[in-house]
Design an enzyme around this catalytic site. Structure first.
Site, mmCIF file in Angstrom:
data_model
loop_
_atom_site.group_PDB
_atom_site.id
_atom_site.type_symbol
_atom_site.label_atom_id
_atom_site.label_comp_id
_atom_site.label_asym_id
_atom_site.label_seq_id
_atom_site.Cartn_x
_atom_site.Cartn_y
_atom_site.Cartn_z
ATOM 1 C CE LYS A 1 1.550 -5.091 -44.328
ATOM 2 N NZ LYS A 1 0.073 -5.261 -44.196
ATOM 3 C CD GLU B 1 8.423 12.350 -15.566
ATOM 4 O OE1 GLU B 1 7.413 12.994 -15.281
ATOM 5 O OE2 GLU B 1 9.526 12.882 -15.799
ATOM 6 C CE LYS C 1 10.818 19.510 -11.284
ATOM 7 N NZ LYS C 1 9.538 19.889 -11.864
ATOM 8 C CG HIS D 1 -1.690 -1.251 1.423
ATOM 9 N ND1 HIS D 1 -2.921 -1.522 0.884
ATOM 10 C CD2 HIS D 1 -1.331 -2.370 2.100
ATOM 11 C CE1 HIS D 1 -3.318 -2.742 1.236
ATOM 12 N NE2 HIS D 1 -2.355 -3.290 1.976
ATOM 13 C CB SER E 1 12.171 22.745 -15.399
ATOM 14 O OG SER E 1 11.361 23.902 -15.501
#
Ligand code: ARG
Length: 465
Positions: A331, A296, A289, A162, A283
């Site tokens: 295809k 992802e 960042k 969990h 970023s």
């Protein structure tokens, strides 16, 4: 009417007006099926060889066809081939060019064959090769996982259920869970390959052919395991492509789960692993960042493969025997499913050997979440108490820990004995993280010794030791 530019010379004989220009474009597949050129030529060379063997072509006709086809392959690979939409597909483009190059003999290549068995053969040859490339990438990823698991057999992290801290596990053990999933993906792909590797060539349009063809010879020349047993089925079914997409969808599902964990683990909140900069991007607005783009994207790409599986199932649903033009739609989804899986595996195979666990962070996370609570309950069971009562006792101790800000191993013996007088000094061995993982010492368990044994089994499976 006379043959002209817009009346296809391969089948225009019975037509009294040229095909509408839009319809020609709408029905053409050359833009995407030109990708099959190598396998189309390979199939044609085998077919011509067989036709000469059974006396339908002379040896010199065979040779000029084969030389012409090889030269065309050279033109295509040199980027000098003029693909024509009015010639509809890869098969007719190559055949028309062959006739241009070698004259009337080129027109004999299609004897005893149809584009229906030709295309079914081409896709199988193509897919067989793709499966081999995909399995090689998958095994490369598996080797990376084994190497990381061996190196980090003792590194302790929290195991989750969990997404809540559950019990300590070793990082090596966690990585080997991914290895196991990939083993099944590999098995599925190799199993699918058996059914891909059967030869429809010789089915002709649908009913077989009146020429004395030798299918066994073509089968051997093309490296197929067997010839298809029914011509109607041979030209029409695409179950092998669906099966491949199902195996690819499952593999992408696994990679997507794997991706999700990498995304979580690289976040500042988990901070479990370091992903080298070359697999990340920044970023344009937030200078701090570093985004885990590769996992992802793989997570995102799983969706298109699921879509292709559903698309192909729907494509085949309700098709009457035998070949229908619907099948031309097989295809693009198949190509994209194979490309997506291959590229995703490649990205992972490159990335996994480069990840570095933050050992201290993982350990601290495992220590913080009462991850050895089950070990304390098992300890009390060994002292003779029934498991349910132990569960209750430990629950009280955890509650006390939450209120006082102490993990179980940080409590004094006196504190612990408040919950059960069965607790003695020896409890601290089981409350350590090492004690917890080492105790799970059976096949499939998280103990470092078991991780090493599993790495060994994995190497044997891959033929590495
Ligand atoms: N381009 C076609 C396909 O991909 C080749 C077979 C065409 N056969 C036919 N009878 N129209 O399916």
């Amino acid at each position: 009417m006379s043959q002209d530019q817009t009346t296809n010379q391969s089948w225009g004989g019975r037509f009294s007006e040229p095909v509408d220009a839009f319809v020609a474009r709408f029905t053409a597949s050359v833009d995407f099926d030109k990708r099959l050129y190598k396998h189309d030529i390979q199939g044609s060379i085998a077919h011509a060889t067989m036709l000469a063997k059974v006396g339908v072509l002379s040896d010199s006709e065979r040779d000029s066809i084969i030389d012409g086809l090889r030269a065309i392959q050279g033109e295509i690979e040199a980027g000098q081939f003029d693909w024509r939409v009015d010639l509809e597909d890869v098969h007719m483009n190559i055949e028309a060019r062959l006739t241009e190059r070698v004259g009337i003999t080129g027109k004999k290549l299609h004897t005893g064959r149809s584009r229906n068995d030709q295309v079914a053969t081409d896709i199988r040859l193509w897919l067989r090769e793709e499966i081999d490339i995909i399995v090689a990438e998958l095994e490369r990823l598996q080797r990376g996982l084994l190497q990381q698991a061996e190196q980090h057999a003792e590194v302790i992290m929290p195991g989750f259920t969990h997404l809540q801290t559950a019990q300590p596990v070793t990082f090596g053990h966690h990585l080997l869970a991914w290895f196991e999933m990939l083993c099944r993906d590999r098995e599925r792909l190799l199993d699918c390959r058996k059914r891909v590797n059967r030869m429809p060539l010789g089915s002709a349009a649908l009913a077989g052919t009146t020429y004395p063809i030798d299918r066994q010879l073509t089968c051997e020349l093309l490296g197929f395991d067997a010839v298809s047993g029914n011509s109607l089925d041979g030209v029409s079914d695409r179950d092998f492509a669906i099966e491949f997409c199902a195996a690819a969808a499952l593999a992408m599902m696994h990679l997507s789960r794997f991706s999700e964990e990498l995304v979580l683990w690289t976040s500042a909140q988990f901070n479990f692993i370091e992903l080298p900069d070359r697999f990340c991007t920044g970023s344009s607005i937030m200078p701090q960042k570093k985004n885990p783009d590769v996992p992802e994207l793989v997570r995102g790409k799983s969706g298109r493969v699921y879509g292709h599986l559903m698309g192909l199932l729907t494509l085949m649903k309700s098709q009457p025997l035998a070949y229908n033009k619907d099948n031309q739609e097989d295809k693009e989804p198949l190509f994209d499913a194979a490309d997506t899986l291959r590229d995703s595996l490649r990205a992972f195979a490159d990335m996994i050997p480069a990840i570095r666990p933050r050992v201290d962070v993982m350990r601290e996370a495992a220590r913080r979440g009462f991850s050895t609570a089950t070990d304390l309950a098992d300890y009390l069971v060994r002292k003779g108490l029934p498991f349910r009562d132990c569960h209750e006792i430990v629950g009280h101790a955890v509650k006390y820990g939450v209120d006082s800000g102490k993990d179980l191993a940080e409590m004094s013996l006196d504190e612990l004995r408040r919950f059960s007088d069965q607790i003695g000094q020896d409890v601290f061995e089981v409350l350590t993280l090492e004690g917890s993982v080492n105790a799970r010492d059976h096949i499939g368990g998280t103990a470092p010794a078991q991780v090493r044994a599993a790495v060994q089994r994995g190497r044997e499976l891959l033929g590495d030791s």
